[in-house]
Design an enzyme around this catalytic site. Structure first.
Site, PDB file in Angstrom:
ATOM      1  N   GLN A   1      -5.032  -1.851   9.238  1.00  0.00           N
ATOM      2  CA  GLN A   1      -4.938  -3.181   8.624  1.00  0.00           C
ATOM      3  C   GLN A   1      -5.551  -4.242   9.544  1.00  0.00           C
ATOM      4  O   GLN A   1      -5.230  -4.308  10.727  1.00  0.00           O
ATOM      5  CB  GLN A   1      -3.468  -3.510   8.322  1.00  0.00           C
ATOM      6  CG  GLN A   1      -3.261  -4.762   7.495  1.00  0.00           C
ATOM      7  CD  GLN A   1      -3.810  -4.660   6.076  1.00  0.00           C
ATOM      8  OE1 GLN A   1      -3.848  -3.599   5.469  1.00  0.00           O
ATOM      9  NE2 GLN A   1      -4.242  -5.780   5.531  1.00  0.00           N
TER      10      GLN A   1
ATOM     11  N   ASP B   1     -11.456   2.361   3.358  1.00  0.00           N
ATOM     12  CA  ASP B   1     -11.779   0.932   3.253  1.00  0.00           C
ATOM     13  C   ASP B   1     -13.285   0.722   3.045  1.00  0.00           C
ATOM     14  O   ASP B   1     -13.718  -0.368   2.679  1.00  0.00           O
ATOM     15  CB  ASP B   1     -11.396   0.214   4.557  1.00  0.00           C
ATOM     16  CG  ASP B   1     -10.014  -0.421   4.504  1.00  0.00           C
ATOM     17  OD1 ASP B   1      -9.614  -0.890   3.425  1.00  0.00           O
ATOM     18  OD2 ASP B   1      -9.359  -0.465   5.565  1.00  0.00           O
TER      19      ASP B   1
ATOM     20  N   LYS C   1       0.841  -1.206   0.000  1.00  0.00           N
ATOM     21  CA  LYS C   1       0.000   0.000   0.000  1.00  0.00           C
ATOM     22  C   LYS C   1       0.875   1.255   0.000  1.00  0.00           C
ATOM     23  O   LYS C   1       0.612   2.214  -0.705  1.00  0.00           O
ATOM     24  CB  LYS C   1      -0.959  -0.030   1.197  1.00  0.00           C
ATOM     25  CG  LYS C   1      -2.045  -1.095   1.031  1.00  0.00           C
ATOM     26  CD  LYS C   1      -2.915  -1.335   2.265  1.00  0.00           C
ATOM     27  CE  LYS C   1      -3.888  -2.490   1.969  1.00  0.00           C
ATOM     28  NZ  LYS C   1      -4.768  -2.833   3.101  1.00  0.00           N
TER      29      LYS C   1
HETATM   30  N1  GUN Z   1      -7.292  -7.117   5.683  1.00  0.00           N
HETATM   31  C1  GUN Z   1      -7.577  -7.855   4.590  1.00  0.00           C
HETATM   32  N2  GUN Z   1      -8.088  -7.069   3.619  1.00  0.00           N
HETATM   33  C2  GUN Z   1      -8.118  -5.821   4.104  1.00  0.00           C
HETATM   34  C3  GUN Z   1      -8.529  -4.569   3.561  1.00  0.00           C
HETATM   35  O1  GUN Z   1      -8.995  -4.434   2.430  1.00  0.00           O
HETATM   36  N3  GUN Z   1      -8.378  -3.503   4.384  1.00  0.00           N
HETATM   37  C4  GUN Z   1      -7.903  -3.608   5.652  1.00  0.00           C
HETATM   38  N4  GUN Z   1      -7.837  -2.503   6.389  1.00  0.00           N
HETATM   39  N5  GUN Z   1      -7.517  -4.757   6.180  1.00  0.00           N
HETATM   40  C5  GUN Z   1      -7.621  -5.852   5.407  1.00  0.00           C
END
Ligand code: GUN
Length: 282
Positions: free
Chosen positions: A95, A118, A51
């Site tokens: 995350q 998200d 990211k």
């Molecule tokens: N864990 C697995 N996929 C995601 C996601 O798209 N966003 C976040 N914040 N955590 C995750």
């Protein structure tokens, strides 16, 4: 059979985001994304790093917060509060999963809905449900973008989603429904799973079990989308689909890696750009 190239489609999306970011920077706004990582889950570390790299590529500023697994709920919530109040931060992402003892829902609800790139906050989830949204959840929206890039229409198709998580399964089903798919959601209590998945024109696997979807579960000519990021018996990265045995039955299939994963990140970049624009009335 066509192997869908998520890397290529995601590169195109990121290129568009980079172009729009340049314009935004000319107007004095540099999109900023804050990423919080608690603990040292190795997979999460990789995702967070990807990211960050994507932010650099498109011209965003990224703010990384690596917290120890022992972080308390109060400490985490106070960081979120601080980030909510900082103007240069347009998107906040924590995350998941969080280490045991931390309340994921409380953290998600603490993030300002305007910065919830998200789209996990209940306000944003509710808006998606009624079709009036600013942000779409990254993985499902990335999948829809990928289908569009390959001219795969959802209208009237039998769509089967395996998995009912808040992150993927449920919102995925909603986005397929928005595009007039006939959607079935399967899960661990589904009876006769194979009979259901065999009907799918579009099959989305989001179960988190390596090679769960086998050739006998797939209809000839189906489009198979693999959301899994699993490890096989040798510790090698694989998906929820038994790719080698399933691929020849498909019209289209996504690989792991190089399928859905890059699209998730590309959508995150789109959402962060949009957040920056909305917060600055641009
Ligand atoms: N864990 C697995 N996929 C995601 C996601 O798209 N966003 C976040 N914040 N955590 C995750």
């Amino acid at each position: 059979m066509i192997i869908i190239d998520g890397k290529k489609v995601s590169a195109e999306v990121k290129e568009q985001v980079a172009k729009e970011t340049k314009e935004l920077i000319k107007k004095g706004v540099t999109p900023g994304l804050a990423v919080i990582l608690v603990g040292d889950d190795p997979a999460s570390k990789v995702y967070v790093n990807n990211k960050k790299k994507a932010c650099e590529l498109v011209g965003f500023k990224s703010y990384e917060y690596k917290l120890p697994a022992e972080t308390t709920q109060e400490e985490l919530l106070s960081l979120v509060e601080e980030l909510n109040n900082r103007k240069e931060i347009n998107g906040i992402l924590c995350q998941l999963p969080l280490p045991k003892g931390l309340d994921e829902n409380a953290v998600i609800e603490a993030i300002s809905p305007e910065k919830d790139v998200d789209a996990f906050h209940k306000q944003n989830v509710g808006r998606i449900m009624i079709g009036d949204y600013d942000f779409l959840p990254c993985t499902p929206a990335g999948i829809m973008e990928m289908l569009k890039a390959y001219d795969i229409s959802v209208e009237g198709k039998d769509c089967v989603v395996i998995g009912r998580s808040n992150i993927v399964g449920k919102p995925m089903s909603m986005l397929l429904l928005h595009q007039n798919g006939t959607v079935t959601i399967c899960h661990s209590r589904t009876k006769n799973l194979k009979e259901v998945t065999k009907r799918a024109d579009i099959l989305v696997a989001a179960v988190g079990i390596p090679k769960f979807v086998t050739a006998d579960m797939v209809k000839d000519g189906a489009v198979v989308i693999d959301v899994g990021m699993d490890r096989d018996e040798n510790g090698k990265l694989c998906g929820d689909v038994d790719f080698e045995n399933v691929k020849d039955k498909c019209s289209y299939i996504t690989p792991v890696p190089g399928g859905v994963g890059p699209m998730t990140i590309a959508t995150l970049m789109k959402n962060t750009l949009k957040a920056a624009k909305l917060q600055n009335n641009l």
